[in-house]
Enzyme design. Structure first.
Site, mmCIF file in Angstrom:
data_model
loop_
_atom_site.group_PDB
_atom_site.id
_atom_site.type_symbol
_atom_site.label_atom_id
_atom_site.label_comp_id
_atom_site.label_asym_id
_atom_site.label_seq_id
_atom_site.Cartn_x
_atom_site.Cartn_y
_atom_site.Cartn_z
ATOM 1 N N SER A 236 0.796 -1.236 0.000
ATOM 2 C CA SER A 236 0.000 0.000 0.000
ATOM 3 C C SER A 236 0.832 1.291 0.000
ATOM 4 O O SER A 236 0.411 2.270 -0.619
ATOM 5 C CB SER A 236 -0.971 -0.003 1.179
ATOM 6 O OG SER A 236 -1.880 -1.070 1.023
ATOM 7 N N LYS A 283 -9.313 -5.935 11.114
ATOM 8 C CA LYS A 283 -10.457 -5.349 10.407
ATOM 9 C C LYS A 283 -11.750 -5.330 11.248
ATOM 10 O O LYS A 283 -12.622 -4.518 11.007
ATOM 11 C CB LYS A 283 -10.697 -6.076 9.084
ATOM 12 C CG LYS A 283 -9.624 -5.759 8.050
ATOM 13 C CD LYS A 283 -9.924 -6.386 6.719
ATOM 14 C CE LYS A 283 -8.778 -6.099 5.758
ATOM 15 N NZ LYS A 283 -8.961 -6.670 4.440
ATOM 16 N N ASN A 304 -11.772 -1.601 6.442
ATOM 17 C CA ASN A 304 -10.360 -1.555 6.023
ATOM 18 C C ASN A 304 -9.849 -0.130 5.834
ATOM 19 O O ASN A 304 -8.699 0.063 5.450
ATOM 20 C CB ASN A 304 -10.138 -2.382 4.747
ATOM 21 C CG ASN A 304 -10.537 -1.624 3.505
ATOM 22 O OD1 ASN A 304 -11.450 -0.794 3.543
ATOM 23 N ND2 ASN A 304 -9.872 -1.881 2.398
ATOM 24 N N ASP A 319 -12.439 -2.626 0.268
ATOM 25 C CA ASP A 319 -12.267 -3.975 -0.305
ATOM 26 C C ASP A 319 -13.530 -4.355 -1.070
ATOM 27 O O ASP A 319 -13.476 -4.967 -2.130
ATOM 28 C CB ASP A 319 -12.084 -5.024 0.809
ATOM 29 C CG ASP A 319 -10.665 -5.054 1.353
ATOM 30 O OD1 ASP A 319 -9.761 -4.539 0.675
ATOM 31 O OD2 ASP A 319 -10.473 -5.591 2.458
ATOM 32 N N GLY A 345 -12.896 -16.457 5.315
ATOM 33 C CA GLY A 345 -12.227 -15.515 6.227
ATOM 34 C C GLY A 345 -12.743 -14.104 6.016
ATOM 35 O O GLY A 345 -13.824 -13.883 5.439
ATOM 36 N N GLY A 346 -11.944 -13.141 6.460
ATOM 37 C CA GLY A 346 -12.345 -11.731 6.390
ATOM 38 C C GLY A 346 -12.603 -11.257 4.968
ATOM 39 O O GLY A 346 -13.611 -10.592 4.697
ATOM 40 N N LYS A 371 -17.142 -22.577 9.679
ATOM 41 C CA LYS A 371 -17.006 -21.152 9.322
ATOM 42 C C LYS A 371 -17.762 -20.847 8.040
ATOM 43 O O LYS A 371 -18.396 -19.796 7.896
ATOM 44 C CB LYS A 371 -15.524 -20.778 9.165
ATOM 45 C CG LYS A 371 -14.941 -20.217 10.453
ATOM 46 C CD LYS A 371 -13.458 -20.098 10.406
ATOM 47 C CE LYS A 371 -12.960 -18.899 9.632
ATOM 48 N NZ LYS A 371 -11.487 -18.819 9.646
ATOM 49 N N TYR A 431 -2.442 -11.306 -4.124
ATOM 50 C CA TYR A 431 -1.771 -10.383 -5.043
ATOM 51 C C TYR A 431 -0.257 -10.544 -5.051
ATOM 52 O O TYR A 431 0.423 -9.947 -5.875
ATOM 53 C CB TYR A 431 -2.147 -8.929 -4.739
ATOM 54 C CG TYR A 431 -1.935 -8.516 -3.298
ATOM 55 C CD1 TYR A 431 -0.689 -8.134 -2.843
ATOM 56 C CD2 TYR A 431 -3.004 -8.523 -2.405
ATOM 57 C CE1 TYR A 431 -0.505 -7.768 -1.530
ATOM 58 C CE2 TYR A 431 -2.822 -8.151 -1.081
ATOM 59 C CZ TYR A 431 -1.578 -7.778 -0.652
ATOM 60 O OH TYR A 431 -1.390 -7.424 0.655
ATOM 61 N N GLY A 452 -5.876 -10.350 -8.069
ATOM 62 C CA GLY A 452 -5.942 -9.692 -6.759
ATOM 63 C C GLY A 452 -5.221 -8.358 -6.765
ATOM 64 O O GLY A 452 -5.602 -7.428 -6.047
HETATM 65 P P1 NAP Z 1 -8.213 -14.764 6.817
HETATM 66 O O1 NAP Z 1 -9.360 -14.052 7.418
HETATM 67 O O2 NAP Z 1 -7.095 -15.206 7.692
HETATM 68 O O3 NAP Z 1 -8.795 -16.066 6.071
HETATM 69 C C1 NAP Z 1 -7.924 -17.035 5.574
HETATM 70 C C2 NAP Z 1 -8.705 -18.047 4.733
HETATM 71 O O4 NAP Z 1 -7.740 -18.946 4.173
HETATM 72 C C3 NAP Z 1 -9.692 -18.896 5.540
HETATM 73 O O5 NAP Z 1 -10.770 -19.251 4.727
HETATM 74 C C4 NAP Z 1 -8.828 -20.130 5.865
HETATM 75 O O6 NAP Z 1 -9.566 -21.312 6.075
HETATM 76 C C5 NAP Z 1 -8.070 -20.285 4.570
HETATM 77 N N1 NAP Z 1 -6.855 -21.067 4.740
HETATM 78 C C6 NAP Z 1 -5.734 -20.676 5.380
HETATM 79 N N2 NAP Z 1 -4.818 -21.680 5.330
HETATM 80 C C7 NAP Z 1 -5.403 -22.706 4.662
HETATM 81 C C8 NAP Z 1 -4.966 -24.011 4.294
HETATM 82 N N3 NAP Z 1 -3.741 -24.451 4.597
HETATM 83 N N4 NAP Z 1 -5.814 -24.793 3.592
HETATM 84 C C9 NAP Z 1 -7.040 -24.344 3.266
HETATM 85 N N5 NAP Z 1 -7.523 -23.129 3.599
HETATM 86 C C10 NAP Z 1 -6.702 -22.331 4.293
HETATM 87 O O7 NAP Z 1 -7.528 -13.901 5.666
HETATM 88 P P2 NAP Z 1 -8.264 -12.826 4.712
HETATM 89 O O8 NAP Z 1 -8.188 -11.486 5.285
HETATM 90 O O9 NAP Z 1 -9.598 -13.359 4.344
HETATM 91 O O10 NAP Z 1 -7.279 -12.832 3.451
HETATM 92 C C11 NAP Z 1 -7.288 -13.929 2.574
HETATM 93 C C12 NAP Z 1 -6.518 -13.625 1.299
HETATM 94 O O11 NAP Z 1 -7.124 -12.560 0.592
HETATM 95 C C13 NAP Z 1 -5.068 -13.179 1.550
HETATM 96 O O12 NAP Z 1 -4.258 -13.779 0.580
HETATM 97 C C14 NAP Z 1 -5.120 -11.687 1.335
HETATM 98 O O13 NAP Z 1 -3.865 -11.180 0.894
HETATM 99 C C15 NAP Z 1 -6.148 -11.600 0.230
HETATM 100 N N6 NAP Z 1 -6.746 -10.262 0.155
HETATM 101 C C16 NAP Z 1 -6.539 -9.586 -0.993
HETATM 102 C C17 NAP Z 1 -7.071 -8.323 -1.140
HETATM 103 C C18 NAP Z 1 -6.826 -7.588 -2.408
HETATM 104 O O14 NAP Z 1 -7.027 -6.368 -2.448
HETATM 105 N N7 NAP Z 1 -6.418 -8.271 -3.447
HETATM 106 C C19 NAP Z 1 -7.835 -7.749 -0.111
HETATM 107 C C20 NAP Z 1 -8.052 -8.491 1.056
HETATM 108 C C21 NAP Z 1 -7.499 -9.759 1.164
HETATM 109 P P3 NAP Z 1 -9.979 -21.749 7.584
HETATM 110 O O15 NAP Z 1 -11.166 -20.899 7.936
HETATM 111 O O16 NAP Z 1 -10.300 -23.202 7.442
HETATM 112 O O17 NAP Z 1 -8.790 -21.479 8.453
#
Ligand code: NAP
Length: 486
Positions: A236, A283, A304, A319, A345-346, A371, A431, A452
């Site tokens: 960012s 968040k 965010n 987002d 997730g988030g 979840k 990303y 992303g």
């Molecule tokens: P988060 O809340 O920690 O959620 C993580 C997710 O990944 C959960 O669904 C989790 O499943 C799953 N996961 C983690 N390890 C895993 C594994 N080994 N096998 C299967 N599933 C697994 O994170 P978040 O904030 O949602 O972010 C998720 C992704 O989105 C990140 O890569 C982030 O960089 C990306 N993102 C991108 C943008 C953008 O602007 N491009 C914006 C926001 C986020 P469980 O619930 O089973 O643990």
């Protein structure tokens, strides 16, 4: 001043290092503890090998340096080097009545008396710096904050030390990063940068000068930032800092590693901070501190973007819009109706709500099925386990929101059984890397793909509007792609 630490084995190599970084630095620190013994004996000739002012330092191993011989030989080496025309010499606070100090003073050099604490921010920090200044030297403290509270203490200390005109104060490690970038807000004479651009959280001289323009910060500079834990990987600053420059806004955007959101709000009042981005895991944690939230924040339950308004903090969620913007055309053309969202997730929360608000039917698959079920109930969607993702081949779009494919999980496809085809719209939220194993499979199958990185840039530009009230400068290219990702 932006100072480059010279940590090569020979004087010649250090000269080359200066040449590489010359446009970005104002001063260099010659670390003779890194030099081979022959070159260390020739250190006095070094100031004549560069046009920049040079700080002479020979750091002991216990203070994070390389020098492991006796204290007597270290001081003898320093004394010999002092024949040279150095601008400053750094001698540790605990070195008593050193001939080096006398010799440096006789030669008109400025003497820095330093102390290092790699474990903490010591309680007597201010007192020790005042004592050094009283004896006519420049006090330098390099200490290790291990919380955002410690960072706040460093800013408080700098205020208490206001009357000392020349001082060097910096926080080491990932928590200390904002103190190194905002060195001018700490009224520190200089900040240190290394030539190693690859170490995480380490700011190179080029980044300090070009991305952050840290040396142009003054009392009127408005501070913005991003909070997360960890946060060193954030891209960012590469969106917001050039954007501020593009609209000629005297502002800086800095990463803050934050363990306590409450303390960060207190720090934000003190500095002050005018607005900040929020990333994992804060968040939701910021919500209780917001006086006003947008419709999406209420619905999604996550924020965010936080902006200072007159008497309160206001929260939005860019987002949500950053995600949906690239899908607007296919949604309007009715090409996307059924969607598979991978992850719960988030990030998935924002995506699912945006899709539901645009009339899509959504199925959420997640490793933790409970979840997925919870999010599905909240958003009136369906859910299933992650392993069964391959059974949903009849959807129009797949949105990948897990962390599988990045960091330690780079190269792994979270839904290896899903049969991509040319009918699918495939959106990867990760990303970094820009191009994941899952996307590679989708491209091979002829799917339409969405990156992303484009979402990150879109949400960042919306944040920029919230921060500044201006559109992101149209002609400014945002280049966030690592060369290896292209
Ligand atoms: P988060 O809340 O920690 O959620 C993580 C997710 O990944 C959960 O669904 C989790 O499943 C799953 N996961 C983690 N390890 C895993 C594994 N080994 N096998 C299967 N599933 C697994 O994170 P978040 O904030 O949602 O972010 C998720 C992704 O989105 C990140 O890569 C982030 O960089 C990306 N993102 C991108 C943008 C953008 O602007 N491009 C914006 C926001 C986020 P469980 O619930 O089973 O643990």
């Amino acid at each position: 001043m932006i100072c480059l630490v010279l940590n090569k084995l020979t004087l010649e190599e250090n000269v080359s290092l200066i040449k590489q970084h010359r446009p970005f630095v104002d001063i260099v620190e010659l670390r003779i503890d890194y030099l081979n013994s022959a070159d260390a004996l020739q250190a006095a000739s070094f100031p004549d090998m560069t046009d920049l002012p040079v700080i002479l330092t020979c750091r002991r191993a216990e203070d994070g340096g390389q020098y492991r011989e006796s204290e007597k030989s270290r001081l003898a080496l320093l004394e010999k080097a002092l024949e040279g025309d150095f601008a400053y010499v750094d001698i540790e606070e605990d070195v008593k009545r050193s001939v080096c100090v006398t010799k440096a003073q006789q030669k008109g050099m400025q003497v820095i008396r330093s102390f290092h604490d790699f474990r903490q921010v010591p309680d007597d920090l201010v007192h020790r710096m005042v004592q050094i200044a009283r004896k006519g030297s420049i006090p330098k403290a390099a200490v290790m904050p291990s919380s955002i509270q410690d960072v706040k203490r460093l800013f408080e200390a700098s205020r208490e030390l206001n009357s000392i005109e020349k001082k060097i104060l910096l926080g080491m490690g990932p928590y200390g990063l904002p103190t190194r970038i905002l060195y001018k807000k700490l009224h520190s004479l200089l900040t240190f940068t290394s030539s190693d651009e690859t170490a995480p959280g380490h700011i190179s001289a080029r980044e300090m000068k070009e991305t952050y323009r840290a040396d142009t910060v003054d009392d009127r500079t408005h501070i913005y930032g991003i909070i997360g834990n960890p946060v060193a990987h954030t891209k960012s600053p590469l969106i917001h800092n050039p954007g501020f420059g593009g609209i000629k806004y005297n502002a800086i955007y800095v990463p803050f590693q934050v363990d306590s959101v409450r303390t960060f709000f207190a720090l934000s009042e003190m500095l002050p901070v005018y607005g900040f981005s929020v990333t994992v895991p804060h968040k939701q944690a910021v919500l209780p501190y917001l006086g006003k939230v947008s419709r999406e924040v209420k619905q999604i339950g996550s924020c965010n973007t936080v902006v200072r308004k007159k008497n309160l903090w206001a929260g939005t969620n860019t987002d949500y819009y950053g995600f949906i913007t690239p899908l607007i055309t296919p949604l309007q053309r009715d090409l996307i109706r059924n969607v598979l969202v991978v992850g719960a997730g988030g990030a998935a929360r924002s995506c699912v709500w945006a899709l539901r608000n645009h009339g899509c039917r959504v199925t959420i698959v997640n490793r933790d099925v409970q979840k997925a079920e919870k999010l599905a109930q909240l958003t009136m969607s369906s859910f299933d386990s992650l392993e069964r993702a391959g059974l949903y081949a009849d959807v129009d779009a797949v949105i990948q929101t897990t962390t599988v494919g990045m960091g330690e999980l780079e190269g792994i496809d979270p839904i290896p059984d899903f049969p991509f085809s040319k009918h699918h719209h495939v959106y990867e939220l990760i990303y970094s890397p820009r191009y994941t194993a899952m996307l590679a499979r989708a491209v091979e199958a002829g799917s339409s793909i969405y990156y992303g990185l484009d979402m990150l840039i879109a949400q960042g530009k919306l944040q920029f509007e919230s921060f500044t009230g201006y559109h992101y400068p149209r002609r400014l290219p945002v280049t966030l792609v690592d060369e290896e990702d292209t």
